[in-house]
Design an enzyme around this catalytic site. Structure first.
Site, PDB file in Angstrom:
ATOM      1  N   HIS A 345       0.866  -1.317   0.018  1.00 13.13           N
ATOM      2  CA  HIS A 345       0.062  -0.194  -0.072  1.00 13.13           C
ATOM      3  C   HIS A 345       0.991   1.322  -0.147  1.00 13.13           C
ATOM      4  CE1 HIS A 345      -2.685   3.010   1.569  1.00 13.13           C
ATOM      5  NE2 HIS A 345      -3.590   2.559   1.160  1.00 13.13           N
ATOM      6  N   CYS A 721      -2.618  33.696  -4.159  1.00 12.49           N
ATOM      7  CA  CYS A 721      -1.208  33.288  -3.660  1.00 12.49           C
ATOM      8  C   CYS A 721      -1.381  32.186  -2.670  1.00 12.49           C
ATOM      9  CB  CYS A 721      -0.543  34.491  -3.020  1.00 12.49           C
ATOM     10  SG  CYS A 721      -1.307  35.344  -1.612  1.00 12.49           S
TER      11      CYS A 721
END
Length: 761
Positions: A345, A721
């Site tokens: 995983h 931003c």
């Protein structure tokens, strides 16, 4: 389209398929490529397809003892019979849009129906195989709405004649280099293929535009196409293939730009350890996902997410990962596990997310409850630092210097093409010259957010910043502020010079207290010693300025207004940095001063007046070598609603989407990981709003602000931003709002460049 038209030949044994537009839309997965190859005239195994809706209708008709649809179905099956008139042995396959391990594998060697009833009776071989194929698509997958039921009804099953000859499989392009040509699958041997395979490879690559696993039958040197499906390969191989298709004139440059997935670019931008000289690994495991990472050890996903939210790098250290750890794996800079291998995983998820990962470290044991791990005979706790190399599996003590990747070759070519169609600029969020140079190498067109308080993360500078925050009175504070000027002047000068005339947006001080003040006993003792205070006296000061909710506390513009000497110092340092840089370079210095966390126009006016006065007193505003502008960062809902008032006082506004998401939702991004994962699992939130912008709430706030701001000031420049500016889904939303630029972390600049080019196409 009638149900009779949902059973049709895509590669008849004789003649060519003549499909309607509606039938073409039904084709997905293998059926699409079988049709395209047969249509192009390449020998193809006779194939027909049927939709689930048509099959269900056949079964309903059978229960009524009707035969109208069955007559069409029998006619369709006869399209598999060649000119010799002998019914072929049959094969039944699924044809899903995406490959799924739960789908029924091809059922081979089915005898042709002996009579019409056998073709629809689920107790007989052909009908039974078709029923099982449809069943393997799965039930209970959320087919609840009419649209979903309609989509389910369009699932397809293929019936083919059994191919005559040896069945061989190969890739149409090399899985590592992306080079065109029959290539082995998963490192296995390449079967012996005749030269006549080359036209098929080129044809399929041109039609699919992806790496394909191709199945063919070969008999006496003759090739017959059977089926094909896409295969996921490395981002590097995909890019090389895209550029090669343009060079071969199969695609245009714009085709290549539009077909490459921006999220996969991050996998090409891995840092590596600059040098291991003098550093000996303390452990070695399996390098299951490439790249190197350094960071603070954490033992659970929640801590990883919190550190990520605070802009800090961390290594998630666990015995092994599972589905519950995915959010933490995304937040971590790197992953280290005691168990697992390449197909574990941890390995699979790390490669998908582009995170360095070392797995299967046998000398590692983790006690998550006690927040401690052992590597060999060494013990480590939260806060200790490690460096991992996911390329060779090495684990090092402490923080090693990392060399940053650069853009060249295929990725450089693709991004060059993308810039030709992009209309929105891409800047970066950085505070250091090293980070600025990295961003420039990735194509950044300026700095959209230089967080001045982040320039003080080194121990020496942190002492100076804490001295200012902990000052008792104005005189004490003035002495502390003066100590910061020299640091800031040099920083700004170096940053302006590195950007060589590109715009640099400097955000004024915005230090939430909890991020900068000492908290642990050890940290408090060290801070007291560095400031020359008794520990008890420091604790009293910390108690006096402690805030219940510092993210909504004494920060941003509030700091500049209550402590004007801080604003005075910072503006003087900025202008001194401008002067120093302008004297050393030919390009003009473009500086944009941005005041953060405003909620009223009066706050902006107060700071603007003083900032402009200090800038004007420097004498630099009259110089053609300096371009100065003033703006504000929009992070609060009230500022969005009053953007028209604010716009009259500024040259630009830039949205800090991280804090705007916090304040719109009323959720702390530091604490959100403890419940957001549960929200997503239960379908309360479709996405994490701190990863992908919430278009209906936060997005509407931004849209309102832009509309009102530009109505008041048509020349207003608009920027984004927050870190949402590096998320492809969010970027597509921002592109529709007419922003002038976005600004994201350096490693997300290429992602933003490509995504915005795709939105402009």
């Amino acid at each position: 389209m009638s149900l009779a038209q949902e059973m049709f030949a895509i590669a008849p044994a004789m003649g060519k398929a003549n499909l309607s537009a509606s039938q073409l839309k039904l084709l997905s997965g293998k059926s699409r490529w079988i049709f395209r190859v047969g249509e192009a005239g390449f020998p193809t195994v006779p194939s027909i397809c049927i939709t689930r809706a048509a099959w269900d209708a056949l079964q309903a008709e059978r229960a009524r003892r009707d035969v109208k649809l069955r007559t069409h179905w029998i006619a369709c099956l006869f399209k598999l019979v060649d000119k010799d008139g002998n019914p072929p042995v049959l094969v039944v396959r699924t044809s899903a849009a995406t490959h799924n391990g739960g789908l029924m594998p091809a059922k081979l060697g089915i005898s042709a129906p002996a009579n019409p009833e056998d073709s629809v009776d689920p107790a007989r071989p052909l009908a039974k195989a078709i029923k099982n194929a449809f069943d393997s698509y799965g039930f209970g997958q959320g087919w609840t709405s009419p649209r979903q039921d309609d989509d389910r009804g369009k699932q397809i099953v293929l019936v083919q004649a059994l191919a005559d000859g040896e069945i061989e499989q190969f890739l149409t392009r090399n899985a590592v280099t992306g080079a065109l040509g029959a290539s082995p699958i998963n490192g296995g041997p390449l079967p012996r293929l005749p030269e006549t395979i080359e036209p098929l490879v080129a044809l399929l690559d041109a039609k699919a535009g992806r790496h394909m696993v191709c199945s063919v039958a070969i008999k006496r040197g003759q090739v017959t196409f059977v089926s094909a499906r896409p295969m996921q390969v490395t981002a590097a191989a995909d890019l090389e293939a895209a550029v090669d298709r343009v060079n071969r004139k199969v695609w245009s440059a714009q085709n290549a730009v539009s077909r490459v997935d921006p999220t996969r670019l991050a996998q090409l931008l891995h840092p590596r350890i600059r040098s291991t000289e003098g550093a000996t690994p303390i452990a070695t495991g399996l390098g299951v996902s490439p790249g190197a990472a350094s960071g603070i050890i954490v033992f659970n996903p929640e801590d990883a997410a919190r550190l990520r939210a605070r802009g800090k790098h961390c290594i998630l250290v666990v015995n092994e990962t599972g589905p519950a750890d995915i959010e933490g794996m995304k937040a971590a800079t790197g992953i280290l596990t005691a168990r697992g291998g390449m197909s574990s995983h941890a390995g699979v998820i790390a490669r998908i997310t582009g995170k360095p990962c070392v797995a299967g470290v046998r000398t590692l044991s983790v006690d998550a409850a006690e927040m401690v791990c052992r590597i060999g005979d060494r013990e480590f706790r939260s806060g200790d630092r490690l460096t991992i190399d996911g390329s060779d599996g090495s684990v090092y003590l402490g923080t090693l210097s990392l060399a940053q990747p650069h853009i060249g070759g295929a990725i450089g070519t693709l991004l060059g093409w993308s810039d030709a169609s992009r209309t929105i600029a891409v800047r970066t969020n950085v505070e250091t010259v090293e980070s600025a140079n990295t961003a420039l190498s990735f194509g950044a067109e300026g700095i959209g957010l230089a967080r001045s308080e982040h320039m003080f993360f080194s121990p020496e500078r942190m002492v100076a910043l804490r001295r200012m925050i902990l000052s008792e009175d104005e005189e004490d504070r003035s002495r502390a502020v003066n100590g910061l000027v020299d640091f800031q002047t040099g920083d700004y000068s170096a940053l302006f010079s590195a950007m060589k005339g590109l715009p640099v947006t400097v955000r004024l001080f915005d230090p939430p207290l909890h991020e900068f003040l000492p908290r642990s006993d050890e940290d408090i003792e060290e801070t007291a010693a560095s400031l020359g205070l008794a520990v008890r006296a420091l604790r009293l000061r910390l108690e006096r300025i402690a805030e219940i909710n510092p993210m909504l506390g004494h920060r941003g513009v509030r700091l500049a207004i209550t402590y004007p000497e801080i604003l005075q110092m910072q503006m003087q340092a900025i202008m001194a940095g401008v002067r120093a840089a302008s004297e050393k370079q030919s390009e003009p210095v473009a500086v944009e001063v941005m005041v953060p966390f405003v909620s009223t126009a009066s706050e902006v006016a107060w700071v603007r007046e003083r900032a402009h006065a200090i800038a004007a007193n420097s004498g630099l505003l009259r110089s053609e070598r300096v371009k100065f502008s003033f703006g504000t960062m929009i992070e609060l809902p009230r500022a969005c609603l009053r953007a028209g008032d604010i716009a009259n006082m500024v040259d630009f506004i830039s949205f800090g989407t991280n804090d705007l998401t916090q304040t719109t939702f009323g959720i702390s991004r530091d604490d959100a990981p403890t419940f957001l994962a549960a929200y997503q699992r239960k379908g309360i939130y479709e996405r994490d709003p701190f990863v992908t912008i919430d278009e209906k709430g936060v997005g509407e706030m931004i849209s309102i602000a832009i509309e009102r701001g530009r109505a008041a000031n048509p020349h207003l420049k608009i920027g984004i931003c927050g870190e949402h500016a590096g998320d492809p889904v969010s970027l597509k939303f921002f592109a529709g709002l007419g922003v002038d630029y976005v600004s994201c972390s350096p490693y997300r600049v290429p992602v933003a460049r490509l995504t915005l080019a795709q939105t402009s196409a």
